[in-house]
Scaffold this motif. Sequence first.
Motif, PDB file in Angstrom:
ATOM      1  N   TYR A 296     -16.670  -3.212 -10.719  1.00  0.00           N
ATOM      2  CA  TYR A 296     -15.543  -2.445 -10.222  1.00  0.00           C
ATOM      3  C   TYR A 296     -15.867  -1.836  -8.866  1.00  0.00           C
ATOM      4  O   TYR A 296     -17.002  -1.466  -8.580  1.00  0.00           O
ATOM      5  CB  TYR A 296     -15.192  -1.316 -11.193  1.00  0.00           C
ATOM      6  N   VAL A 297     -14.832  -1.692  -8.032  1.00  0.00           N
ATOM      7  CA  VAL A 297     -14.984  -0.990  -6.762  1.00  0.00           C
ATOM      8  C   VAL A 297     -13.647  -0.321  -6.433  1.00  0.00           C
ATOM      9  O   VAL A 297     -12.584  -0.915  -6.596  1.00  0.00           O
ATOM     10  CB  VAL A 297     -15.418  -1.946  -5.629  1.00  0.00           C
ATOM     11  N   SER A 298     -13.707   0.943  -6.022  1.00  0.00           N
ATOM     12  CA  SER A 298     -12.516   1.661  -5.584  1.00  0.00           C
ATOM     13  C   SER A 298     -12.425   1.590  -4.067  1.00  0.00           C
ATOM     14  O   SER A 298     -13.437   1.727  -3.372  1.00  0.00           O
ATOM     15  CB  SER A 298     -12.586   3.134  -6.019  1.00  0.00           C
TER      16      SER A 298
ATOM     17  N   CYS B 145     -19.826   2.737  -9.950  1.00  0.00           N
ATOM     18  CA  CYS B 145     -18.659   2.175  -9.257  1.00  0.00           C
ATOM     19  C   CYS B 145     -18.589   2.753  -7.848  1.00  0.00           C
ATOM     20  O   CYS B 145     -18.371   3.956  -7.681  1.00  0.00           O
ATOM     21  CB  CYS B 145     -17.376   2.490 -10.021  1.00  0.00           C
TER      22      CYS B 145
END
Length: 483
Positions: A444-446, A425
């Motif tokens: 997903y990516v923050s 991620c």
Amino acid sequence: MSSCAHDPDTTRPRWAIEFDADGGETDGGQCARVADAARAAGVRDLVLLAHTAHNDAETTADVDARFHALFTDGTAGDGPGLVSVHWPGMRFGPEPGLTDATESALRRTFPGQDRLIADLRSLVDERPRQFSAVDDVGMLLRRLVEEPLHAPAAAYATDMGDELLPQSDPAMLFDSTSHVCEGLAHALEQAQEEAERAEQRPERIEQPGRGPEAPTVSKSGTLTEAETAGPRPADAPTDWLARPDPLTPSARPFGSAESGRALDRLWDGVHQLLCQVVSYAVRRRAGMIGETGLAPALGQLAEALPDTRIHLVGHGAGARLVAYAVRGLKEATGGPASVTLLQAALSHFAFAAHLPQQMRGGGALAGVARSVAGPVVCAYSHHDRELGLLFPLASRMIGESPSLVGADRLWGALGYDGVQGVDGCPTLTLADALTEDALPSSGYVSVDASAVVRRGVPPQGAHFDVFHPELARLVLAAGRIVR
């Protein structure tokens, strides 16, 4: 019921769909009417927005308008259609105590509990000079939010795998009320002192720990990170929260000269206990409404609008609602084109296939990205004190205690330090995320939004500071939506 309106300076349409506390639609025909209106308006992208500020109709309308304004540039354009998701949630203001407006919101959120809420307000306002009165607050709060173990809402009490636990009730409801309130008061004091000394760093960088003398866990406290170089989560708002030892307050000083000061301290913590217990119940409800209410509604919209891309956006507990809605989608249902979570009141391990602090089991939302055509974007800020400080204290469950890691890592929030426990991620700054094609096409990516999500007074900090055009651009970028 559904409604249709237009922003004052544009022809961009917007609607609303509403759910009751059990996840049922308040008007069975609302999805069909929204679909008909969206089709007639030629909407190619439909953005569903969920937040928590439903204290009253005026507050709901104001927050809806502020979110919608982020997507309005004053021209007609081909921007997305906007749908507000209304549900029985509420938020607390920063003021210490219960105002008439907050009491009304509690009555609306917990119908049929008027007498109990009045008793709670009486105690909080009068602050009786008795330790037993603090315990009475704890008893009333348990009665306010209790659910039988077989009740549908009980399955949404935690985002963590709870297969190893006999039940998933929060410890703050069953520990000594005096000790819990003292712990909350102490945490707020410590956080305020440290905030005055220095600005918290958004992240730290660690080199891999290898060799016989290497630590078994990283400085951040996660086993899987120990041998990996790279960014680490934000510092805890207070060193006290990051300690690996239990968060045990001092003993109650019965009969001592300190008793009066101890009572003042406890009553300072009582209001935060009330806020956190209610927030827990609202988050629990959000999960249930998302999976049992919004998920079927998404199926209806997808079936009625096969040529329209649907995007989900949630803030706070509203982010929990839309995340659980994705989990509730049936395989035959077309998944959303993108999901954007702003300051999500979710465990930062919610998406993990394996929880690093357990031998088995994963987060409650492990694998939901497979149901999303585009990315699951998780925007976070280390200025969010509600999620960085209070969420971990309120999330500890019965039978759990921090061992090798602090409470901020074990029970931390997605909206404070991003996705944890998910291999591969990426973490991007908001500026980098807004560059062309920077966001991944799936998974997903923050996104560290601390550069703009930074303003707010204690104890919530910047939790509600999300009305920024950069965040609207992030939603558009996540969904590949052409303005």
